[in-house]
Design an enzyme around this catalytic site. Sequence first.
Site, PDB file in Angstrom:
ATOM      1  N   SER A 104      -4.963   0.518  -6.226  1.00  0.00           N
ATOM      2  CA  SER A 104      -3.897  -0.452  -5.926  1.00  0.00           C
ATOM      3  C   SER A 104      -3.552  -1.299  -7.138  1.00  0.00           C
ATOM      4  O   SER A 104      -4.454  -1.717  -7.868  1.00  0.00           O
ATOM      5  CB  SER A 104      -4.378  -1.435  -4.870  1.00  0.00           C
ATOM      6  OG  SER A 104      -4.221  -0.893  -3.640  1.00  0.00           O
ATOM      7  N   CYS A 118      -2.092  -0.572  -9.915  1.00  0.00           N
ATOM      8  CA  CYS A 118      -2.259   0.028 -11.240  1.00  0.00           C
ATOM      9  C   CYS A 118      -1.022   0.830 -11.656  1.00  0.00           C
ATOM     10  O   CYS A 118      -1.058   1.564 -12.637  1.00  0.00           O
ATOM     11  CB  CYS A 118      -3.498   0.912 -11.292  1.00  0.00           C
ATOM     12  SG  CYS A 118      -5.038  -0.017 -11.198  1.00  0.00           S
ATOM     13  N   GLY A 119       0.061   0.734 -10.882  1.00  0.00           N
ATOM     14  CA  GLY A 119       1.321   1.372 -11.299  1.00  0.00           C
ATOM     15  C   GLY A 119       1.603   2.718 -10.669  1.00  0.00           C
ATOM     16  O   GLY A 119       2.393   3.498 -11.203  1.00  0.00           O
ATOM     17  N   THR A 132       3.092   3.810  -7.491  1.00  0.00           N
ATOM     18  CA  THR A 132       4.432   4.108  -6.969  1.00  0.00           C
ATOM     19  C   THR A 132       5.475   4.010  -8.074  1.00  0.00           C
ATOM     20  O   THR A 132       6.386   4.837  -8.152  1.00  0.00           O
ATOM     21  CB  THR A 132       4.780   3.190  -5.780  1.00  0.00           C
ATOM     22  OG1 THR A 132       3.775   3.361  -4.785  1.00  0.00           O
ATOM     23  CG2 THR A 132       6.124   3.538  -5.176  1.00  0.00           C
ATOM     24  N   SER A 133       5.315   3.030  -8.973  1.00  0.00           N
ATOM     25  CA  SER A 133       6.342   2.890 -10.014  1.00  0.00           C
ATOM     26  C   SER A 133       6.305   4.064 -10.993  1.00  0.00           C
ATOM     27  O   SER A 133       7.332   4.419 -11.565  1.00  0.00           O
ATOM     28  CB  SER A 133       6.223   1.546 -10.731  1.00  0.00           C
ATOM     29  OG  SER A 133       4.978   1.434 -11.341  1.00  0.00           O
ATOM     30  N   ALA A 183       2.833  -6.958   1.890  1.00  0.00           N
ATOM     31  CA  ALA A 183       4.039  -6.662   2.684  1.00  0.00           C
ATOM     32  C   ALA A 183       4.582  -5.307   2.240  1.00  0.00           C
ATOM     33  O   ALA A 183       4.431  -4.921   1.076  1.00  0.00           O
ATOM     34  CB  ALA A 183       5.080  -7.754   2.473  1.00  0.00           C
ATOM     35  N   ARG A 184       5.202  -4.591   3.169  1.00  0.00           N
ATOM     36  CA  ARG A 184       5.532  -3.178   2.911  1.00  0.00           C
ATOM     37  C   ARG A 184       6.936  -2.820   3.354  1.00  0.00           C
ATOM     38  O   ARG A 184       7.559  -3.520   4.131  1.00  0.00           O
ATOM     39  CB  ARG A 184       4.544  -2.300   3.688  1.00  0.00           C
ATOM     40  CG  ARG A 184       3.079  -2.508   3.288  1.00  0.00           C
ATOM     41  CD  ARG A 184       2.537  -1.327   2.574  1.00  0.00           C
ATOM     42  NE  ARG A 184       1.284  -1.618   1.886  1.00  0.00           N
ATOM     43  CZ  ARG A 184       0.728  -0.761   1.032  1.00  0.00           C
ATOM     44  NH1 ARG A 184       1.293   0.388   0.784  1.00  0.00           N
ATOM     45  NH2 ARG A 184      -0.398  -1.063   0.421  1.00  0.00           N
TER      46      ARG A 184
HETATM   47  C1  SPV Z   1      -3.108   2.057   0.231  1.00  0.00           C
HETATM   48  O1  SPV Z   1      -3.599   0.934   0.411  1.00  0.00           O
HETATM   49  O2  SPV Z   1      -3.597   2.865  -0.555  1.00  0.00           O
HETATM   50  C2  SPV Z   1      -1.900   2.456   0.969  1.00  0.00           C
HETATM   51  C3  SPV Z   1      -1.491   1.661   2.136  1.00  0.00           C
HETATM   52  O3  SPV Z   1      -1.321   3.448   0.649  1.00  0.00           O
HETATM   53  S1  SPV Z   1      -2.554   1.920   3.481  1.00  0.00           S
HETATM   54  O4  SPV Z   1      -1.782   2.544   4.538  1.00  0.00           O
HETATM   55  O5  SPV Z   1      -3.017   0.622   3.900  1.00  0.00           O
HETATM   56  O6  SPV Z   1      -3.645   2.758   3.083  1.00  0.00           O
END
Ligand code: SPV
Length: 624
Positions: A274, A276-277, A279-280, A390-391
């Site tokens: 999380s 660390c880049g 999705t971007s 938030a998503r």
């Molecule tokens: C993550 O936290 O790695 C996600 C969102 O992709 S979750 O659905 O919470 O796992």
Amino acid sequence: MNTAMEILKNQLSPEHLDRLLVLKNEEVNQFVAYAIELCEPDSVWVGNDSDEDAAYCRQLSIDNREELPLAIDGHTVHFDGYYDQARKKEVTKYLVPSDVVLDKKLNQVEREQGLKEIRDLQKGAYKGRRMLVTFFCLGPTNSPFAIPCLQITDSAYVVHSEAMLYRRGYEEFKRQSSNPSFEFFKFRHATGQVDDRMTSVHYDKNRVYMDYTRNTVLSVNTQYAGNTVGLKKLALRLAICKADREGWLAEHMFVMRANGPKGRKTYLCGAYPSACGKTSTAMIPGENIVGDDLAYFRVIDGEFRAVNVEAGIFGIIQDVCAKGDPVIWDVLHAPGEVIFGNVLVKDGSPYWLGMGEEIPKTGANHVSPAWTEGMLGPDGKPTTPSHKNARYTVRMQDLENKDPDWDTPNGLPVGGIIYGGRDSDINVPVREAYSWAHGICTMGAMLESETTAATIGAEGVRSWNVMSNMDFLSMSVGKYLQNNLEFAKDIERPKVFGTNYFLKRDGQYLNGMLDKSAWVKWMELRVHGDVESLDAGYGMIPKYEDLKTIFKNTLNQAYTEQDYVEQFTVRIPELLGKLDRMEEIYATVGDTPEAMKEEMAAQRKRLEALKAEKGEYISPLDLA
Ligand code: SPV
Ligand code: MN
């Protein structure tokens, strides 16, 4: 006691009964009948792959007030409870049969005891509600990758999310389910008692229990998608087990298409913890996205191939802004199906931290329907307008930068695997492994991410996260690494890379947000041997001239030799410090593969030799 068939006949309309019975699968019938008996729904609804059924669940979620419509057509907002804003590790456990020993590092409970606990919590949980029985598919349908899934829940939001994030699976069940070797995943989620905002009253009794011996996950007293949407992280844990049994890999990775010279398409997959880049990187302008979160790898016709397990994105919205994320920004502002989660809503519009616009001081959010700036949460802590987790939920088909082949049944050939960490003072922005084993061991297995100001707790603390898959491992770290080391050993394997976008000097980042475009272009060229590289003792790094050309061509930006030297200096003391930490950690892993020990020892030897020859901080210009 009634038989499964009697229960189904009593509760289902003839049409919906028929939808189940044409599948001719006793395990399906038993699972549905058991859920009816245990959870005691008012009514039962069985969905198929039709658009009408998808629309029905979407509307039900609004009618139930699990989602609230926003001003733009097709947009809705969903709020999770104040204490239910993310996956909860403490209550997520494997159900382990009493004669089995599961790795001690995994959170677990004796199977019968855990089953009893969750049955007690789910008993009568669907009273006054409608039980939804739906079918989806992990990976493309009609594909060697496909894993059909059966979801039971009383949450229409869960079904709506799955309809956006996964392929429809009813026809896949029909195609396969009478086959005696048919295997599928199944999920039973119960919302539990809710308040007037449709969030759990008994959030302290939230449980997510994985019965990996039966391909089943059971969850209760939670709304957050990471705990409820069966096909996402609940299924990943089951998929890692199944992959182990069957000799393939289930990874927490994006899949993207990097565009090379003369229209060349090179597919890259990347695991990043999380923040660390991840999705971007998957969404870099000028490249194409295949998927942003989950990938399966299989060898097909002698090729290393990957699919996007999903068909949509459940992405972090914080910091999504018009300039940095133009594609997502546009989808989030155009009519079409979008679910916003845990943002601030004012006059029908969503707002979030880091969006680059002024955020209202009042509105509805995860804290309160009448939130005001300065309001404290129920725990007495300060609150923010939107939650940092938030998503947004969008479909792949609505992304204009999707690769046209993203859904192809045999997957896409993988040219490179990236492990992306976050550290301010160790790794260069991009480097390439000497070999598959070197990459798996020193990049994937040694992946670390530093805490930031945005995360809870002290800043700058490094946390170890093997392949970014640590939260989902359903076996020992050693076995998982061994599976990675052995996978596809008879064929040509992708090149392995490590990235770090977060180097700092005096608290300032050394790289701009868009520099990752240049690193991706360099990796693309390296996959095909189009550029040379320098040996930095812990991998191969770019030559200045190549980066200068890439920065010019890709970003229309000057890249100075001074930038290069600063960013690509080999920092031997920090690299040795990381090795010390890893050797200490792996000494506590019972079954660390020999290859891991060898790769760490060889890395140390190379770095020590380099230090003896050239000093502690080595300019890339001094590497032969
Ligand atoms: C993550 O936290 O790695 C996600 C969102 O992709 S979750 O659905 O919470 O796992
Ligand atoms: Mn994820």
